[in-house]
Design an enzyme around this catalytic site. Structure first.
Site, PDB file in Angstrom:
ATOM      1  N   PHE A 138       2.904   6.911   1.463  1.00 47.83           N
ATOM      2  CA  PHE A 138       4.074   7.422   0.758  1.00 47.83           C
ATOM      3  C   PHE A 138       3.716   8.472  -0.285  1.00 47.83           C
ATOM      4  O   PHE A 138       4.546   9.253  -0.708  1.00 47.83           O
ATOM      5  CB  PHE A 138       4.808   6.287   0.026  1.00 47.83           C
ATOM      6  CG  PHE A 138       5.207   5.135   0.881  1.00 47.83           C
ATOM      7  CD1 PHE A 138       6.004   5.306   2.002  1.00 47.83           C
ATOM      8  CD2 PHE A 138       4.787   3.851   0.566  1.00 47.83           C
ATOM      9  CE1 PHE A 138       6.383   4.228   2.785  1.00 47.83           C
ATOM     10  CE2 PHE A 138       5.166   2.773   1.342  1.00 47.83           C
ATOM     11  CZ  PHE A 138       5.962   2.962   2.452  1.00 47.83           C
ATOM     12  N   SER A 139       2.473   8.432  -0.751  1.00 49.15           N
ATOM     13  CA  SER A 139       2.053   9.202  -1.916  1.00 49.15           C
ATOM     14  C   SER A 139       2.246  10.707  -1.736  1.00 49.15           C
ATOM     15  O   SER A 139       1.910  11.277  -0.695  1.00 49.15           O
ATOM     16  CB  SER A 139       0.587   8.908  -2.224  1.00 49.15           C
ATOM     17  OG  SER A 139       0.151   9.721  -3.294  1.00 49.15           O
ATOM     18  N   PRO A 193       0.809  -1.226   0.000  1.00 50.53           N
ATOM     19  CA  PRO A 193       0.000   0.000   0.000  1.00 50.53           C
ATOM     20  C   PRO A 193       0.842   1.277   0.000  1.00 50.53           C
ATOM     21  O   PRO A 193       1.842   1.383   0.706  1.00 50.53           O
ATOM     22  CB  PRO A 193      -0.829  -0.122   1.276  1.00 50.53           C
ATOM     23  CG  PRO A 193      -0.989  -1.600   1.437  1.00 50.53           C
ATOM     24  CD  PRO A 193       0.338  -2.179   1.004  1.00 50.53           C
ATOM     25  N   CYS A 194       0.395   2.222  -0.824  1.00 51.19           N
ATOM     26  CA  CYS A 194       1.190   3.420  -1.079  1.00 51.19           C
ATOM     27  C   CYS A 194       0.617   4.695  -0.475  1.00 51.19           C
ATOM     28  O   CYS A 194       1.258   5.739  -0.555  1.00 51.19           O
ATOM     29  CB  CYS A 194       1.335   3.624  -2.583  1.00 51.19           C
ATOM     30  SG  CYS A 194      -0.235   3.933  -3.418  1.00 51.19           S
ATOM     31  N   GLN A 195      -0.553   4.641   0.134  1.00 46.05           N
ATOM     32  CA  GLN A 195      -1.203   5.875   0.581  1.00 46.05           C
ATOM     33  C   GLN A 195      -0.317   6.700   1.512  1.00 46.05           C
ATOM     34  O   GLN A 195      -0.320   7.918   1.462  1.00 46.05           O
ATOM     35  CB  GLN A 195      -2.536   5.582   1.262  1.00 46.05           C
ATOM     36  CG  GLN A 195      -3.558   4.959   0.354  1.00 46.05           C
ATOM     37  CD  GLN A 195      -3.519   3.441   0.362  1.00 46.05           C
ATOM     38  OE1 GLN A 195      -2.509   2.824   0.700  1.00 46.05           O
ATOM     39  NE2 GLN A 195      -4.607   2.823  -0.024  1.00 46.05           N
TER      40      GLN A 195
END
Length: 191
Positions: free
Chosen positions: A74-75, A70-72
């Site tokens: 880092f985004s 999951p990237c949320q």
């Protein structure tokens, strides 16, 4: 190669590897809707459940482990991003499986914000963690439109090769196949 897929979502990463001739033998995601879509379009080998609660013995041996953790957190779109975001630690489960199963390779995909979070310290920690699991690690930023994806989508690909394999076996990033003059639009892809 036989592939285990983590954080599989609806199966986009898996589909690309299948089209390249690889065999996805096991997949996992926590989201029921994504798992339903995966089952309908890819196969019944997806296990819907929290990766933190899946027993390592239930995950088969494979040549490669892949995943888009999951990237949320880092985004760059996350205006409140912080190294302390609980979602940032989910890559640890990816690493835990790679360390325990010791596939020849692993591939991870994420947003470019991973590189700059906490002045680059988060990415350095990711590389250190996978290196200590027994892998030579490298990463590169890609615009997926340069590979025929009908969308300008910037991603970081992290690749690991098990340290006991000869260096000539190291994962090689592909050369781009498209440039701005040959990018494919959504309309063209849908035709």
């Amino acid at each position: 190669m036989n592939v285990v897929s983590l954080f599989s979502g609806a199966g986009g990463f898996d589909l690309g590897l299948m089209q390249a001739g690889h065999n996805i033998i096991w997949a996992n995601d926590v989201d029921e809707d994504s798992c339903t879509t995966y089952r309908n379009n890819i196969g019944d080998h997806i296990v819907c459940g929290d990766i933190a609660r899946i027993d390592l013995s239930d995950i088969p041996e494979s040549d490669v482990v892949i995943g888009g953790f999951p990237c949320q957190g880092f985004s760059l779109a996350n205006m409140l991003r912080s190294p302390d975001d609980s979602r940032n630690g989910l890559y640890i489960y990816f690493r835990r499986i790679v360390k325990a199963k010791q596939p020849s390779y692993f591939l991870a995909e994420n947003v470019r914000g991973l590189l700059s979070l906490d002045k680059g310290r988060v990415m350095k920690q990711v590389v250190k963690d996978f290196s200590s699991a027994g892998y030579r690690v490298k990463y590169q930023v890609f615009n997926m439109a340069n590979y025929g994806v009908p969308q300008s989508r910037i991603r970081v690909i992290i690749a690991g090769t098990r340290q006991d394999l000869p260096k000539e076996c190291d994962f090689q990033f592909p050369e781009q196949t498209h440039d701005e003059s040959t990018w494919i639009s959504i309309g063209e892809a849908l035709k």
